[in-house]
Design an enzyme around this catalytic site. Structure first.
Site, mmCIF file in Angstrom:
data_model
loop_
_atom_site.group_PDB
_atom_site.id
_atom_site.type_symbol
_atom_site.label_atom_id
_atom_site.label_comp_id
_atom_site.label_asym_id
_atom_site.label_seq_id
_atom_site.Cartn_x
_atom_site.Cartn_y
_atom_site.Cartn_z
ATOM 1 N N CYS A 45 38.248 40.687 34.613
ATOM 2 C CA CYS A 45 37.031 39.891 34.836
ATOM 3 C C CYS A 45 36.220 40.445 36.002
ATOM 4 C CB CYS A 45 37.404 38.433 35.126
ATOM 5 S SG CYS A 45 38.320 37.641 33.802
HETATM 6 C C1 BEZ Z 1 41.947 39.692 33.735
HETATM 7 O O1 BEZ Z 1 40.765 39.517 33.961
HETATM 8 O O2 BEZ Z 1 42.508 40.738 34.032
HETATM 9 C C2 BEZ Z 1 42.745 38.596 33.076
HETATM 10 C C3 BEZ Z 1 42.335 37.296 33.153
HETATM 11 C C4 BEZ Z 1 43.086 36.292 32.561
HETATM 12 C C5 BEZ Z 1 44.226 36.622 31.851
HETATM 13 C C6 BEZ Z 1 44.615 37.956 31.764
HETATM 14 C C7 BEZ Z 1 43.860 38.955 32.358
#
Ligand code: BEZ
Length: 211
Positions: A45
């Site tokens: 994210c």
């Molecule tokens: C990420 O942004 O890396 C992420 C967010 C929530 C669950 C798994 C990965």
């Protein structure tokens, strides 16, 4: 709720990193991209939201406004923003909805319990100036989105809303486009003065008309 192409994008009023925003008012006469991410302070994210911020000028050039959402609160978003700036080179420059009560997530069907029970998955809704939803994308938490693809499809949507054309496989801005089968050869001659090539009566291509 499942949002389908052609539906009116549900309006909402929400707290964001840029104050209270009512979606339809915020978008005004612009195109809009409403997108969700699973959680603040997570790696994928962080790269995605930084990339949207980095490319904001390209969206603005296309008369398109960005707005993000997750079930984190506004204070969390603001705290995370400095990490995005530090690691991705650009701070948040579009509103990020704090949707702790999941109002927006539920309106747009952004929570897919079999994938992640407690957070929004990665969705993208492209909204036209008439507030209809023109494109939806859904990605799992493990896969970051591709901003080039979002801009590519936005270009295609804007082109096909202006001219009776569609875009072939792997089309990119500047490539030839397909003339709608609803346009007769006679009308195509006047509507597409650069000319067209007929491969089949239903498959006619022409140089991109807005170039
Ligand atoms: C990420 O942004 O890396 C992420 C967010 C929530 C669950 C798994 C990965």
């Amino acid at each position: 709720m499942t949002i389908q192409l052609g539906d009116t994008a549900p309006d909402f009023t929400a707290d964001t990193t840029e104050g209270t925003v009512r979606l339809h008012e915020y978008l005004g006469d612009s195109w809009g991209i409403l997108f969700s991410h699973p959680a603040d302070f997570t790696p994928v994210c962080t790269t995605e939201l930084g990339a949207f911020a980095n490319r904001k000028d390209e969206f603005t050039k296309r008369n398109t406004k960005l707005i993000g959402v997750s079930v984190d609160g506004v204070e969390s978003h603001k705290g995370w923003s400095s990490d995005i700036a530090e690691t991705q080179g650009t701070a948040l420059n579009y509103p990020l909805v704090g949707d702790e009560d999941r109002t927006v997530a539920n309106l747009y069907g952004m929570i897919h319990p079999k994938a992640i029970a407690t957070a929004t998955v990665r969705t993208v809704f492209i909204i036209a100036p008439d507030k209809t939803v023109r494109l939806t994308l859904t990605y799992p938490a493990s896969i970051g989105r591709n901003i080039d693809e979002i801009i590519r499809v936005l270009d295609g949507l804007q082109l096909s809303s202006e001219f009776p054309v569609s875009t072939p496989v792997n089309w990119n801005d500047g490539d030839d486009v397909i003339i709608s089968p609803a346009v007769s050869d006679e009308d195509a001659k006047t509507q597409f003065p650069k000319g067209f090539t007929t491969f089949k009566p239903y498959l006619r291509t022409t140089p991109q008309p807005n170039r």
